[in-house]
Design an enzyme around this catalytic site. Sequence first.
Site, PDB file in Angstrom:
ATOM      1  N   LYS A  57       0.851  -1.197   0.000  1.00 50.55           N
ATOM      2  CA  LYS A  57       0.000   0.000   0.000  1.00 50.55           C
ATOM      3  C   LYS A  57       0.885   1.245   0.000  1.00 50.55           C
ATOM      4  CE  LYS A  57      -0.425   0.055   5.022  1.00 50.55           C
ATOM      5  NZ  LYS A  57      -1.240   0.485   6.141  1.00 50.55           N
TER       6      LYS A  57
ATOM      7  N   ARG B  60     -10.270   0.114  15.149  1.00 49.82           N
ATOM      8  CA  ARG B  60     -10.203   0.795  13.855  1.00 49.82           C
ATOM      9  C   ARG B  60     -11.192   0.046  12.975  1.00 49.82           C
ATOM     10  NH1 ARG B  60      -4.528   1.678  10.670  1.00 49.82           N
ATOM     11  NH2 ARG B  60      -4.791  -0.551  10.339  1.00 49.82           N
TER      12      ARG B  60
ATOM     13  N   HIS C  54      -5.742  -7.256  13.197  1.00 48.23           N
ATOM     14  CA  HIS C  54      -4.544  -6.411  13.164  1.00 48.23           C
ATOM     15  C   HIS C  54      -4.204  -5.998  14.585  1.00 48.23           C
ATOM     16  CE1 HIS C  54      -1.569  -3.921  11.307  1.00 48.23           C
ATOM     17  NE2 HIS C  54      -2.138  -2.778  11.600  1.00 48.23           N
TER      18      HIS C  54
ATOM     19  N   ARG D 154       1.137 -10.542   7.040  1.00 51.61           N
ATOM     20  CA  ARG D 154       1.085  -9.355   6.181  1.00 51.61           C
ATOM     21  C   ARG D 154       2.259  -8.456   6.564  1.00 51.61           C
ATOM     22  NH1 ARG D 154      -3.603  -9.495   8.921  1.00 51.61           N
ATOM     23  NH2 ARG D 154      -2.985  -7.583   9.989  1.00 51.61           N
TER      24      ARG D 154
ATOM     25  N   TYR E 280      17.003  31.432   3.983  1.00 49.40           N
ATOM     26  CA  TYR E 280      15.857  32.191   4.495  1.00 49.40           C
ATOM     27  C   TYR E 280      15.971  32.376   5.999  1.00 49.40           C
ATOM     28  CZ  TYR E 280      13.264  31.474   0.131  1.00 49.40           C
ATOM     29  OH  TYR E 280      12.847  31.479  -1.161  1.00 49.40           O
TER      30      TYR E 280
ATOM     31  N   CYS F 125      14.803  24.826   2.007  1.00 44.14           N
ATOM     32  CA  CYS F 125      13.882  25.574   1.145  1.00 44.14           C
ATOM     33  C   CYS F 125      12.963  24.585   0.420  1.00 44.14           C
ATOM     34  CB  CYS F 125      14.644  26.369   0.090  1.00 44.14           C
ATOM     35  SG  CYS F 125      16.059  27.273   0.713  1.00 44.14           S
TER      36      CYS F 125
ATOM     37  N   ASP G 194      13.015  23.841  -2.732  1.00 38.22           N
ATOM     38  CA  ASP G 194      13.742  23.089  -3.771  1.00 38.22           C
ATOM     39  C   ASP G 194      15.223  22.869  -3.456  1.00 38.22           C
ATOM     40  OD1 ASP G 194      11.404  23.343  -5.515  1.00 38.22           O
ATOM     41  OD2 ASP G 194      11.982  25.454  -5.555  1.00 38.22           O
TER      42      ASP G 194
END
Length: 360
Positions: free
Chosen positions: A38, A132, A162, A216, A257, A303, A305
């Site tokens: 997933k 859940r 689970h 799993r 910055y 930043c 990028d």
Amino acid sequence: MSTRYRPTWLEIRLDHIHDNFERIQAHIGKKTVIPVVKANAYGHGAVEVTGSLREKGVRFFAVSLLEEALELRRAYDDIDILILGVVRPFDFEVIQRNDLIMTVNDMDVAKDVLAFEKGLRCHVKVDTGMNRLGIKDAEDIVAFFEEAKSRKRLSLEGIYTHFATADGDETFLRGQLAHFRKVLSALPYKPDVVHVSNSAATWKYERDIMETDAVRVGVSLYGFDPNRLVKALKPTFFLKTSIVQRKALKKGEKVGYGITYEAKSDETIGIIPIGYADGLIRKNQDGLVEINGRTYPLVGRVCMDYAFVRIDDDVAKNAIVTVLGGAVSVDDVAQRLETIPYEVFCTITSRVPRVYESGE
Ligand SMILES: Cc1ncc(COP(=O)(O)O)c(C=O)c1O
């Protein structure tokens, strides 16, 4: 893969995923390992990870969403795909058409499944205490199994639960297991695939759980045991970039910055083309990266990028920088950021191209 221009990429070691798979398989003997792929295989690339395990003969996979299942089905027509998450009655048609396996996560869905005219393949999830997904009441589950007997087209192939504390409170886990066993023993018939363990439970408890047929496993395929008992798993996820500019700073010069970093002496700063838009979140300020086998600090604000690394004078432009993996492991970063490796894996955005290595 599309053309890459920016020297920033995520190297995925498929051979290490295979090695981890084999280690898990060896640990549980004849039981089936169901790889959990997933969330794009925890950021590794669901189609690629599934495809490479499929080549080794693995035929059963688990995802969370119907969308994820359909992506895998489009790629491979000979694997079983279990959807762990919630599906709704109007999804049944597409689930049936694509030969997917859905989870019956509550009694409303159970009723809808019984009423559906065409064939469906299902696993039933038992909520044994996590609160859940899943059905809590043993009587409800038994009634559903009884009803399903008369629907020839309906195939109840599995049952599972689970654990909430496989990496923690053992008493709570034992309580969940007892609840699950109670449900199992009340069923009018045992489905083919009984499964309870995630990665942490697989290593710690699965060998003592006789009723199950499969586990799993997600995060251990990707190199990590949440209990930190198994150290030999191999890293699979290496976030890399390279130095695209070097800046010679005089003592007292500032960086980035908000000018949050000031050179304490004459120093060299390397600029790396990776930022928070790639998943290198701003909290990584002051974290470490690896260059040529040595670690160096990220300085100044990350930043969108770009980010800054304080480097030695002999680190060249274009030197490869490993931001995650290697000397600075995913777990190291997770601990520093006060989170878990799962979240670090999932944080690296799709802007970063995945590059697959098989170690050959
Ligand atoms: C229902 C279910 N089973 C198995 C897994 C796999 O867990 P892990 O990655 O800890 O092995 C998950 C992941 O969160 C899950 O939600």
